[in-house]
Scaffold this active site. Structure first.
Site, PDB file in Angstrom:
ATOM      1  N   GLY A  51      36.820   4.246   9.693  1.00  0.00           N
ATOM      2  CA  GLY A  51      36.631   4.864  11.005  1.00  0.00           C
ATOM      3  C   GLY A  51      37.278   6.220  11.186  1.00  0.00           C
ATOM      4  O   GLY A  51      36.745   7.076  11.893  1.00  0.00           O
ATOM      5  N   ASP A 107      41.184   6.066  14.036  1.00  0.00           N
ATOM      6  CA  ASP A 107      40.106   6.374  14.992  1.00  0.00           C
ATOM      7  C   ASP A 107      40.461   5.894  16.398  1.00  0.00           C
ATOM      8  O   ASP A 107      40.420   6.666  17.349  1.00  0.00           O
ATOM      9  CB  ASP A 107      38.750   5.815  14.514  1.00  0.00           C
ATOM     10  CG  ASP A 107      38.779   4.305  14.208  1.00  0.00           C
ATOM     11  OD1 ASP A 107      39.850   3.669  14.307  1.00  0.00           O
ATOM     12  OD2 ASP A 107      37.716   3.757  13.855  1.00  0.00           O
ATOM     13  N   ASP A 110      43.856   0.336  19.640  1.00  0.00           N
ATOM     14  CA  ASP A 110      43.270  -0.635  20.571  1.00  0.00           C
ATOM     15  C   ASP A 110      44.333  -1.694  20.903  1.00  0.00           C
ATOM     16  O   ASP A 110      45.224  -1.442  21.706  1.00  0.00           O
ATOM     17  CB  ASP A 110      42.026  -1.212  19.897  1.00  0.00           C
ATOM     18  CG  ASP A 110      41.180  -2.086  20.789  1.00  0.00           C
ATOM     19  OD1 ASP A 110      41.157  -1.859  21.999  1.00  0.00           O
ATOM     20  OD2 ASP A 110      40.531  -3.014  20.269  1.00  0.00           O
ATOM     21  N   LYS A 138      43.056   3.124  23.703  1.00  0.00           N
ATOM     22  CA  LYS A 138      42.652   2.202  24.783  1.00  0.00           C
ATOM     23  C   LYS A 138      43.906   1.459  25.239  1.00  0.00           C
ATOM     24  O   LYS A 138      44.159   0.332  24.791  1.00  0.00           O
ATOM     25  CB  LYS A 138      41.667   1.158  24.246  1.00  0.00           C
ATOM     26  CG  LYS A 138      40.246   1.608  24.047  1.00  0.00           C
ATOM     27  CD  LYS A 138      39.407   0.355  23.704  1.00  0.00           C
ATOM     28  CE  LYS A 138      38.103   0.689  23.058  1.00  0.00           C
ATOM     29  NZ  LYS A 138      37.428  -0.507  22.493  1.00  0.00           N
ATOM     30  N   PHE A 159      33.537  -0.625  24.561  1.00  0.00           N
ATOM     31  CA  PHE A 159      33.314  -0.543  23.117  1.00  0.00           C
ATOM     32  C   PHE A 159      32.515   0.722  22.820  1.00  0.00           C
ATOM     33  O   PHE A 159      31.461   0.939  23.408  1.00  0.00           O
ATOM     34  CB  PHE A 159      32.592  -1.780  22.585  1.00  0.00           C
ATOM     35  CG  PHE A 159      32.696  -1.887  21.094  1.00  0.00           C
ATOM     36  CD1 PHE A 159      33.793  -2.522  20.516  1.00  0.00           C
ATOM     37  CD2 PHE A 159      31.734  -1.316  20.269  1.00  0.00           C
ATOM     38  CE1 PHE A 159      33.919  -2.584  19.133  1.00  0.00           C
ATOM     39  CE2 PHE A 159      31.853  -1.380  18.886  1.00  0.00           C
ATOM     40  CZ  PHE A 159      32.949  -2.021  18.319  1.00  0.00           C
ATOM     41  N   ASP A 166      32.146   2.523  14.391  1.00  0.00           N
ATOM     42  CA  ASP A 166      30.933   1.752  14.113  1.00  0.00           C
ATOM     43  C   ASP A 166      30.790   0.536  14.996  1.00  0.00           C
ATOM     44  O   ASP A 166      31.749   0.060  15.618  1.00  0.00           O
ATOM     45  CB  ASP A 166      30.976   1.250  12.662  1.00  0.00           C
ATOM     46  CG  ASP A 166      32.008   0.133  12.476  1.00  0.00           C
ATOM     47  OD1 ASP A 166      33.181   0.334  12.872  1.00  0.00           O
ATOM     48  OD2 ASP A 166      31.649  -0.944  11.966  1.00  0.00           O
ATOM     49  N   ARG A 172      28.260   5.490  12.607  1.00  0.00           N
ATOM     50  CA  ARG A 172      29.451   6.308  12.312  1.00  0.00           C
ATOM     51  C   ARG A 172      29.126   7.798  12.318  1.00  0.00           C
ATOM     52  O   ARG A 172      29.983   8.623  12.607  1.00  0.00           O
ATOM     53  CB  ARG A 172      30.036   5.933  10.942  1.00  0.00           C
ATOM     54  CG  ARG A 172      30.611   4.519  10.883  1.00  0.00           C
ATOM     55  CD  ARG A 172      31.403   4.353   9.583  1.00  0.00           C
ATOM     56  NE  ARG A 172      31.745   2.971   9.297  1.00  0.00           N
ATOM     57  CZ  ARG A 172      32.815   2.333   9.776  1.00  0.00           C
ATOM     58  NH1 ARG A 172      33.637   2.942  10.608  1.00  0.00           N
ATOM     59  NH2 ARG A 172      33.056   1.078   9.426  1.00  0.00           N
TER      60      ARG A 172
HETATM   61  P1  IMP Z   1      43.597  -2.654  16.773  1.00  0.00           P
HETATM   62  O1  IMP Z   1      44.298  -3.301  15.642  1.00  0.00           O
HETATM   63  O2  IMP Z   1      43.085  -3.630  17.791  1.00  0.00           O
HETATM   64  O3  IMP Z   1      44.376  -1.531  17.418  1.00  0.00           O
HETATM   65  O4  IMP Z   1      42.267  -2.146  16.132  1.00  0.00           O
HETATM   66  C1  IMP Z   1      41.934  -0.871  15.935  1.00  0.00           C
HETATM   67  C2  IMP Z   1      40.635  -0.855  15.148  1.00  0.00           C
HETATM   68  O5  IMP Z   1      39.627  -1.630  15.788  1.00  0.00           O
HETATM   69  C3  IMP Z   1      40.114   0.540  15.104  1.00  0.00           C
HETATM   70  O6  IMP Z   1      40.540   1.179  13.944  1.00  0.00           O
HETATM   71  C4  IMP Z   1      38.622   0.339  15.075  1.00  0.00           C
HETATM   72  O7  IMP Z   1      38.184   0.192  13.754  1.00  0.00           O
HETATM   73  C5  IMP Z   1      38.390  -0.955  15.779  1.00  0.00           C
HETATM   74  N1  IMP Z   1      37.953  -0.746  17.156  1.00  0.00           N
HETATM   75  C6  IMP Z   1      38.637  -0.972  18.304  1.00  0.00           C
HETATM   76  N2  IMP Z   1      37.925  -0.633  19.377  1.00  0.00           N
HETATM   77  C7  IMP Z   1      36.750  -0.166  18.904  1.00  0.00           C
HETATM   78  C8  IMP Z   1      35.575   0.377  19.538  1.00  0.00           C
HETATM   79  O8  IMP Z   1      35.465   0.513  20.770  1.00  0.00           O
HETATM   80  N3  IMP Z   1      34.574   0.763  18.703  1.00  0.00           N
HETATM   81  C9  IMP Z   1      34.655   0.668  17.351  1.00  0.00           C
HETATM   82  N4  IMP Z   1      35.720   0.174  16.712  1.00  0.00           N
HETATM   83  C10 IMP Z   1      36.761  -0.236  17.486  1.00  0.00           C
HETATM   84 MG    MG Z   2      39.246   1.389  12.089  1.00  0.00          MG
END
Ligand code: IMP
Ligand code: MG
Length: 187
Positions: A51, A107, A110, A138, A159, A166, A172
């Protein structure tokens, strides 16, 4: 057996959250900030595949100080839109980072699970410093306490796809960032 791929949804029907012009402007600003913060130093940018590849490519070109790249890969969401919570390293860094100034490039920040796992792992290599740059943040979704040192945009809990991000590996290459519909046709 793998479940069938979701039907293709045309990005044309998806709302644009951030245009390529808005993204370019913020990436330049973050690149400028990093160049000031690390003036006279060398940095290693570590991108989280896949990403962050596009963001890293643009960010590196906006950074004026000496820099090299490396990449790591972690287990992804797969086709689901919600994280399983478990993070696993699939590809490690190629070159040692001990004593180096490192910026992890992601990227989206979250839940924070991915970056807190990677931060812990990278700290074991004893870098001189470790910071985090993310294209999107986020904050509403955070499950673990972690903040980015550099973030282009804070976004609501939607999302999104495009600019490297993706849904089931698609979209992407879309140059702007769009909201993936909650009830897309054919799902
Ligand atoms: P975390 O471990 O929940 O912070 O996950 C982060 C990863 O989840 C990012 O690197 C993205 O690959 C994926 N991700 C989280 N939200 C989205 C979204 O809205 N669209 C696409 N990928 C997302
Ligand atoms: Mg990612």
């Amino acid at each position: 057996m793998a479940s069938p791929l979701p039907a293709f949804v045309s990005p044309d029907v998806m709302d644009v959250l951030l245009s390529k012009e808005q993204i370019a402007e913020r990436v330049q600003a973050i690149g400028h900030q990093i160049s000031e913060d690390y003036e006279g130093q060398s940095i290693v940018l570590i991108g989280v595949l896949k990403g962050a590849a596009i963001f890293l490519a643009d960010l590196a070109r906006a950074i004026k100080v000496d820099n090299t790249f490396d990449f790591v890969a972690v287990s992804s969401y797969g086709r689901a839109r919600v994280s399983s919570g478990a993070v696993k390293l699939i590809k490690d860094i190629d070159n040692p980072i001990e004593g180096k100034h490192v910026i992890l490039v992601e990227d989206i920040l979250d839940t924070g699970l991915t970056l807190s796992y990677l931060r812990g792992l990278m700290l074991q290599h004893k870098p001189a410093s470790l910071k985090i740059a993310t294209c999107l943040d986020k904050p509403e979704r955070r499950l673990v306490p972690i903040e980015a040192d550099y973030a282009c945009f804070k976004i609501p809990n939607k999302f999104v796809i495009g600019y490297g991000m993706d849904y089931a590996e698609r979209y992407r290459g879309i140059p702007d960032i769009r909201i993936y519909p909650e009830n897309p046709p054919g799902h």
